[in-house]
Design a protein around this motif. Structure first.
Motif, short mmCIF file in Angstrom:
data_model
loop_
_atom_site.label_atom_id
_atom_site.label_comp_id
_atom_site.label_asym_id
_atom_site.label_seq_id
_atom_site.Cartn_x
_atom_site.Cartn_y
_atom_site.Cartn_z
N GLY A 14 50.15 -26.78 56.14
CA GLY A 14 49.19 -27.66 56.79
C GLY A 14 48.10 -28.02 55.81
N ILE A 15 47.43 -29.14 56.05
CA ILE A 15 46.41 -29.60 55.12
C ILE A 15 45.28 -28.58 55.01
CG2 ILE A 15 45.13 -30.87 56.88
CD1 ILE A 15 45.68 -31.87 53.19
N ALA A 16 45.09 -27.76 56.05
CA ALA A 16 44.03 -26.75 56.01
C ALA A 16 44.33 -25.64 55.01
CB ALA A 16 43.81 -26.15 57.40
N PHE A 45 51.33 -27.68 50.08
CA PHE A 45 49.91 -28.05 50.07
C PHE A 45 49.12 -27.33 48.98
CE2 PHE A 45 51.56 -28.77 54.30
CZ PHE A 45 51.07 -30.04 54.60
N VAL A 46 49.49 -26.09 48.65
CA VAL A 46 48.85 -25.37 47.56
C VAL A 46 49.94 -24.73 46.71
CG1 VAL A 46 46.68 -24.91 48.77
CG2 VAL A 46 48.57 -23.29 48.99
N THR A 47 49.69 -24.58 45.43
CA THR A 47 50.72 -24.06 44.53
C THR A 47 50.62 -22.53 44.41
OG1 THR A 47 49.38 -24.20 42.53
CG2 THR A 47 50.57 -26.20 43.21
N PRO A 48 51.75 -21.87 44.17
CA PRO A 48 51.71 -20.42 43.93
C PRO A 48 50.81 -20.05 42.76
CG PRO A 48 53.96 -21.15 44.33
CD PRO A 48 53.13 -22.39 44.21
N LEU A 49 50.76 -20.91 41.73
CA LEU A 49 49.94 -20.61 40.57
C LEU A 49 48.46 -20.58 40.92
CD1 LEU A 49 49.75 -20.12 37.54
CD2 LEU A 49 49.71 -22.61 37.20
#
Length: 397
Positions: A14-16, A45-49
């Motif tokens: 999700g964007i959150a 939406f967010v990267t593992p890095l």
């Protein structure tokens, strides 16, 4: 409180999810150890890095990872934490939790643990309000899952309403409360605060002098004792406290609907100065000043929020606390109000102009209950809030 605490953070899709990055930073600033779990949807939406860099820890992603299972199995991963936090908790993740599904790493961790769980829901307003989601919420709360949020506001999809994920600092406060031994831990309390604005036309309204300071202080004091606080506020002069779920309203009708929308709760404190009347038919355009005549305003009675909740046949909070702002015969009028409304306690105060209480920094109250009228010395509104919160904790124990 969070120093050396181990937080297992599950990041849903999700964007959150971008807020989870700030949440990790805030937790680490306070000394917490964060072990992140990123769902497949969350990776969109967010990267593992980025998650790993902020957490200073490895990101766990796959259920069937031979290396992870050899080093630390998924069961041990969940049980070694002091608290599991799901942020954002999507409708899908909540459904899996409610139904006991375990088809990926996140849902398996949540099912294979006896560690306390706190979730921060985030979804479209229609998804949040859907009966299926509401059924899942009831199930999860019955299972002892803690909630922080959601808040009401604008959505990324362009809609407006409840469903926005709580802000990172609110989640941090909720985590702090969940890990504390506060006497109100596990209790859900609704607090109303501030004035209401009843429109006359698009530019004029009926209001009162309430600043919202007392209600805000009460919400903060309850949160400090570990309660999950839902803060329903009118247009107050003071900012809402951190660590509570904030629902902003303007009118008495909106406040009633907001309160009904967040029940059930263990207790409700109605500190808002709700307008008794509204203009029956507010004008959709500005009323013009005309020579030789004054506008005639017809008034209608506003809903009685305190009486409505106090007299609920189903879902009534165990403790309902009202406020009585009086200018004369304070004790007599407040005692009569308590009986008439059907609430458990009334916090009565004299708001005559010379007292300086309405909109001021201090309060001088009398607590009215079945035990009678108990006078408290004049003190700051923060001290009144702390003392009232302690009494509420005793009553709910």
């Amino acid at each position: 409180m969070l120093a050396s605490k181990r937080i297992l953070l599950i990041i849903g899709g999700g964007i959150a999810a971008f807020k989870a990055l700030d949440l990790i930073r805030r937790l680490r600033e306070r000394g917490a150890q964060v072990t992140p779990v990123l769902t497949r949807a969350g990776e969109e939406f967010v990267t593992p890095l980025s998650v790993s860099a902020l957490a200073g820890n490895k990101v766990f992603r796959d259920l069937f990872d031979l290396t992870d299972e050899a080093e630390m199995g998924h069961i041990e991963l969940s049980r070694s934490a002091d608290l599991i936090v799901v942020a954002p908790a999507t409708a899908d993740l909540m459904a899996k939790m409610a139904q006991g599904h375990a088809d990926d790493l996140a849902s398996t961790l949540l099912l294979a643990t006896d560690t306390p769980v706190l979730i921060a829901p985030a979804m479209n307003v229609r998804m949040w309000q859907h009966p299926a989601t509401q059924r899942n919420i009831t199930t999860l709360k019955g299972d002892g899952i803690g909630f922080v949020g959601p808040a009401e506001g604008d959505m990324a999809c362009g809609e407006h309403g409840p469903g926005r994920m709580a802000e990172p600092l609110e989640i941090v406060t909720a985590i702090d409360a969940a890990l504390s031994d506060g006497p109100l831990r596990g209790k859900r309390i609704v607090v109303t605060s501030g004035p209401t604005y009843e429109p006359i036309d698009p530019v004029r309204y009926i209001a009162n002098r309430s600043s919202g300071a007392q209600g805000t202080a009460i919400a903060r004091a309850l949160a400090v004792l570990g309660a999950e606080v839902i803060f329903v506020t009118g247009p107050a002069d003071v900012a809402p406290p951190e660590g509570v779920t904030v629902v902003k309203v303007e009118t008495a009708q909106q406040m009633l609907e907001a309160v009904q929308g967040v029940l059930p709760a263990d207790a409700a404190v109605f500190a808002a100065a709700v307008a008794d009347w509204r203009v029956a038919s507010a004008s959709s355009s500005k009323i013009k000043k005309t020579k030789g005549g004054l506008p005639v305003l017809e008034f209608a009675e506003n809903p009685d929020i305190l009486a409505t909740v106090s007299q609920m046949e189903q879902g009534r909070p165990d403790l309902v606390v009202g406020f009585a702002a009086e200018t004369d015969h304070v004790i007599e009028n407040a005692t009569a109000k308590c009986a008439r409304k059907g609430c458990d306690w009334i916090v009565a105060n004299d708001v005559s102009h010379e007292t300086g209480i309405m909109g001021g920094a201090e309060n001088d109250i009398t607590l009215i209950s079945d035990a009678g009228a108990e006078d408290w010395p004049r003190m700051s509104k923060s001290d009144v809030a702390a003392r009232l919160a302690e009494r509420i904790a005793q009553a709910l124990a």
